[in-house]
Enzyme design. Structure first.
Site, PDB file in Angstrom:
ATOM      1  N   HIS B 327      -5.558  -2.114  13.020  1.00 53.01           N
ATOM      2  CA  HIS B 327      -5.138  -2.440  11.659  1.00 53.01           C
ATOM      3  C   HIS B 327      -6.000  -3.602  11.181  1.00 53.01           C
ATOM      4  O   HIS B 327      -6.149  -4.586  11.903  1.00 53.01           O
ATOM      5  CB  HIS B 327      -3.659  -2.824  11.647  1.00 53.01           C
ATOM      6  CG  HIS B 327      -3.052  -2.762  10.284  1.00 53.01           C
ATOM      7  ND1 HIS B 327      -3.390  -3.644   9.291  1.00 53.01           N
ATOM      8  CD2 HIS B 327      -2.150  -1.915   9.743  1.00 53.01           C
ATOM      9  CE1 HIS B 327      -2.710  -3.335   8.192  1.00 53.01           C
ATOM     10  NE2 HIS B 327      -1.947  -2.291   8.444  1.00 53.01           N
ATOM     11  N   ARG B 347      -2.183  -5.532   0.422  1.00 50.52           N
ATOM     12  CA  ARG B 347      -3.412  -5.185  -0.311  1.00 50.52           C
ATOM     13  C   ARG B 347      -3.096  -4.205  -1.421  1.00 50.52           C
ATOM     14  O   ARG B 347      -3.665  -4.268  -2.502  1.00 50.52           O
ATOM     15  CB  ARG B 347      -4.450  -4.604   0.649  1.00 50.52           C
ATOM     16  CG  ARG B 347      -5.256  -5.662   1.388  1.00 50.52           C
ATOM     17  CD  ARG B 347      -6.163  -5.069   2.446  1.00 50.52           C
ATOM     18  NE  ARG B 347      -5.384  -4.596   3.578  1.00 50.52           N
ATOM     19  CZ  ARG B 347      -5.637  -3.472   4.245  1.00 50.52           C
ATOM     20  NH1 ARG B 347      -6.645  -2.703   3.893  1.00 50.52           N
ATOM     21  NH2 ARG B 347      -4.873  -3.125   5.253  1.00 50.52           N
TER      22      ARG B 347
END
Ligand SMILES: Cc1cc2nc3c(=O)[nH]c(=O)nc-3n(C[C@H](O)[C@H](O)[C@H](O)COP(=O)(O)OP(=O)(O)OC[C@H]3O[C@@H](n4cnc5c(N)ncnc54)[C@H](O)[C@@H]3O)c2cc1C
Ligand code: SF4
Ligand code: SF4
Ligand code: FES
Lengths: 252, 551
Positions: B327, B347
């Site tokens: 990740h 994000r």
């Protein structure tokens, strides 16, 4: 381009050593003293309680689950030398401090009722049937003070006493079921189990299924997408790539 | 050395870099770097741990001989069992049940409830857990669960997104099951009383994730896995389905052909139990705690690859063992939470990756592997990272941008878990960015199965992260909690069907294990390694060096 790529991997591994293979004394500059179950240990400053116990030589079986503050396994109580107050913490999410003396509570004995969610409805009734002791709350606020998730436990119990499951669900949503509230409660409640019931009642009965979901489920049951999916499963990778690249993307 | 001086949770020298991020924020607000071309992606992937040279080797024995796997995984496949065989008494099982479920994350717990729904008597089910029921990767899922249930979306679209994200390596028939069942699963969750984020009008809040062409990510604030698991586990408990805790499976039992039970080990007392079962569902989750290539991980304490090891010895076929999901945004500071996850949703809602010069250097929602590689390049090739006091490098994730774009209060409302985690270490993610570096997140490959979770070994099913094929070589966010629920349900239904066909209990033997040992020896694998490892070991070096065994 870069310096050797596997060289990069070596450097990354080197910088992560302390969280991967255990801490090496040589790398430590600042030390503090804590006491685990009454025995003193010198440990590096800046670790979590969990990391510090591991450094001291404990290999966890109990009291360690997610290591990230989600599962409630690492319930800990402690005092700091010279301070009368009893404090609570999740060991994986709390930094050790000089003079901390601690124990863990790997299991909370707490009563939980079995119920059939389909046969209940929101309100005070489910609590009167399954958890009548909720009415014994003295309003002392010990639970709220103990909660490592900063939940206003007393307030959600108050909501439960009024049968306001919506509020109880909202206030208790971040509960990780660590059991600390129950361990501190002079009225001997198991708050987090009541909150679980409230959340399910609220989710099931007070937030109806959205229409868009109902429609989609019906379409699937009627087999509306079968043909399209049958085809996709058979499609060659080449063709899939084309369709994939050409698909339009909804703005976020 | 003098004590480091801390300001707002950061040492003084890091503060200076934070000032640069804070100063450049307004300028970056309306700027997003453009997404990479396929060529640019290929270039940056050279520094991704999956592509960088080394780190892998080919499996030397068994059905998948010749397939590549990370060294850490190959090490466990090429390791000796914890028992020899003669120390356990297989003549009298401690318990005989119809259905044994191994691992109580979302997949195993859902399977138990569905099997019971479909007619398997509760007392004929046993769920065994290595740790407590729920100490699992499932409980940590933050971002959400995908399901194509909005009007402009469809299961076919969901299929396309997932197979593209998986570099077209997904097994199409199981992927189809995933997307087709997704809306049914959302309904199931709601019927059980799970609380999903809702819009004012009662429809689901649905967000985009990396690689999705429609908004279809359902969440429960940033506690999605916690809410899903605690609801299903509560239902499991209401039905009084028997379960054991701190009792990992250390070996499967077979009659030579099909799986007939398992050997359990009591982690606290050290004794064993023999369970006989007509059907077995393996739902042991992933392998983050193997720390592939020395990376930190987001995974729970028990994510040690046990299921793959056990199933492989029993003759199960694996697939896609060569890829690992990192990740991009693991915490790199402070030390206490290194590797822990910062959900992709940050994000999704505007948080920008920024380097030490205050530059937004990459499109924020590239596929996970590309995004992660670009962080590594920024830190180790371009030398634009920030070095922490413990020597880790990282780039900033500019979280205050979320509030600049969506209004004050957004972070506390949408990311209470994240906000709380950093706040505990005196960091305020509303005001300051956070330092991130890629972290080991997900086991892409695993045990192969058909669309009902059935493996090539009779009487053995798999569900959840331990399985392989659904996501091919790369999983999209929100598809794995979904995978657990879909295949938990499917294996529950499928085993219930199977058990209706009047299956008899089989003999309890460890011949498959003994044969495996012979294979290891024949392949010249001379090692003291043993597997499954059950738990990682993080004890301090100094203590370990002085450890003696007296009992
Ligand atoms: C931090 C984090 C965030 C995530 N966020 C998301 C997200 O937003 N959306 C999404 O879709 N996915 C997400 N994922 C991935 C997803 O949560 C997991 O892949 C999924 O929940 C795995 O579920 P599982 O049931 O297969 O395994 P787990 O939930 O890991 O459960 C497996 C259980 O089996 C037990 N076990 C292991 N070995 C043995 C043994 N030998 N004997 C007995 N028991 C054993 C384990 O202790 C564990 O309790 C996230 C994962 C992590 C770690
Ligand atoms: S409400 Fe109780 S059980 Fe839940 S997190 Fe707080 S103290 Fe723990
Ligand atoms: S600790 Fe018990 S008595 Fe005190 S406020 Fe909480 S629930 Fe009420
Ligand atoms: S180990 Fe899960 S909350 Fe600490």
């Amino acid at each position: 381009m870069p310096e050797k790529d596997n060289n990069i991997m070596d450097k990354i591994a080197e910088s992560n050593k302390s969280v991967v293979t255990g801490i090496d004394e040589k790398d430590i500059e600042h030390w503090i003293t804590i006491s685990i179950l009454g025995s003193e240990y010198k440990v590096p400053a800046g670790l979590t309680i969990m990391q510090a116990m591991e450094f001291a030589g404990y290999r966890f079986v109990r009291s360690c689950g997610c290591r990230a503050g989600f599962c409630g396994a690492c319930t800990t109580v402690y005092r700091i030398v010279g301070d009368y107050r009893l404090k609570t913490a999740m060991a994986c999410q709390t930094r050790v401090e000089q003079g901390m003396y601690l124990t863990q509570i790997p299991f909370t004995p707490a009563e939980r009722a079995n119920y059939d969610i389909d046969k209940l409805s929101p309100g005070i009734e489910p609590f009167l049937i399954h958890y009548p002791e909720i009415l014994r709350c003295l309003g002392c606020n010990s639970c709220t003070k103990a909660c490592p998730q900063d939940i206003d436990v007393m307030e959600y119990i108050a909501a439960g006493k009024r049968g306001d499951v919506a509020l109880m669900a909202e206030l208790s949503f971040d509960c990780i079921q660590c059991g600390l509230c129950a361990m501190r409660c002079p009225a001997e409640l198991a708050q987090y189990n009541y909150a679980q019931l409230a959340r399910r009642l609220h989710g099931k009965y007070e937030t109806p299924l959205p229409n868009h979901l109902k429609n989609r489920v019906k379409e699937i049951e009627q087999g509306k997408y079968n043909e399209e999916l049958d085809k996709l499963v058979q499609t060659s990778t080449e063709e899939l790539k084309k369709v994939y690249t050409a698909r339009d993307i909804e703005k976020a | 050395m003098a004590e480091l001086k801390f300001i707002g949770g950061y040492p003084e020298y890091m503060r200076k870099f934070i000032d640069i991020v804070n100063k450049t924020r307004a300028k970056r607000k309306d700027y997003t770097p453009i997404a990479m071309t396929m060529e640019q992606r290929d270039e940056v992937l050279k520094v991704h741990p999956d592509y960088a040279p080394g780190g892998k080797r080919s499996i030397s024995i068994g059905l998948n001989k010749g397939d590549m796997a990370p060294n850490e995984v190959a090490d466990l496949i090429e390791a000796y069992p914890l028992i020899q065989g003669n120390e356990v008494d297989l003549t009298k099982p401690d318990l005989s049940v119809d259905l044994l479920i191994i691992g109580g994350g979302l997949a195993g717990t859902a399977a138990a409830v569905w099997a019971n729904d479909k007619g398997v008597d509760k007392d004929q089910i046993l769920l065994v857990n290595k740790l407590r029921h729920g100490d699992a990767n499932s409980i940590m899922a933050e971002g959400g669960t995908q399901a194509a249930d909005r009007e402009n979306d469809s299961p076919a679209r969901h299929f396309l997104d997932a197979i593209g994200g998986g570099h077209f390596t997904n097994k199409p028939d199981v992927l189809r099951a995933l997307v087709e069942d997704a809306p049914l699963i959302m309904k199931w969750l709601c019927d059980l009383g799970a609380i999903l984020d809702r819009e004012e009008d009662g429809s689901f809040v649905e967000k985009a994730g990396g690689g999705t062409s429609r908004r279809r990510m359902h969440a429960c604030k940033d506690y999605t896995g916690l809410e899903e698991l605690r609801v299903i586990r509560d239902e499991f408990r209401n039905r009084e389905i028997p379960y054991l805790e701190y009792y990992p499976v250390i070996e499967l039992l077979t009659d030579g052909n099909r799986v007939t039970g398992a050997v359990l080990y009591n982690l606290e007392t050290g004794d064993y139990k023999i369970i006989q079962a007509k059907a077995t569902i393996l739902a042991t989750g992933g392998f983050g705690r193997l720390h592939v290539r020395g990376f930190p991980t987001t995974n729970h304490y028990g994510a040690t690859c046990d299921g793959v090891v056990l199933a492989y010895r029993a003759g199960a076929k694996l697939r896609d063992t060569d890829t690992v999901q990192y990740h991009p945004t693991g915490a790199a500071y402070p030390q206490q939470i290194i590797g822990l996850l910062l959900t992709e949703k940050l994000r999704g809602m505007g948080a920008q990756p920024v380097n030490k010069n205050g530059e937004a250097f990459v499109f924020p929602l590239e596929p996970r592997d590309v995004e992660a590689a670009s962080f590594i390049r920024e830190c180790y090739v371009k030398e634009n990272g920030i070095v922490t006091p413990t020597g880790m490098r990282g780039v900033w994730l500019d979280t205050p941008m979320i509030e600049l774009k969506n209004g004050e209060g957004t972070i506390e409302k949408s990311f209470p878990g994240m906000f709380r985690m950093f706040n505990r270490f005196d960091l305020d993610i509303r005001k300051d960015p956070v330092l991130v570096f890629p972290t080991l997140h997900y086991q892409n490959g695993g045990v192969e199965s058909d669309p009902w979770g059935k493996t090539n070994v009779d009487s053995l099913w798999v569900a959840g992260e331990v399985s392989g094929g659904i996501h091919g070589k790369n999983r999209l966010m929100g598809n794995s909690t979904l995978d657990c629920l879909v295949f938990g349900r499917r294996t529950g239904i499928s085993t219930a069907e199977y058990l209706k066909s009047d299956v008899k209990h089989g003999k309890l033997m460890l011949e498959h294990m003994k044969n495996y040992v012979t294979m290891l020896k024949q392949a010249g694998i001379d090692t003291t390694r043993k597997a499954p490892i059950l738990l990682p070991d993080y004890r301090g070096k100094a203590v370990l060096a002085r450890m003696i065994d007296v009992f």
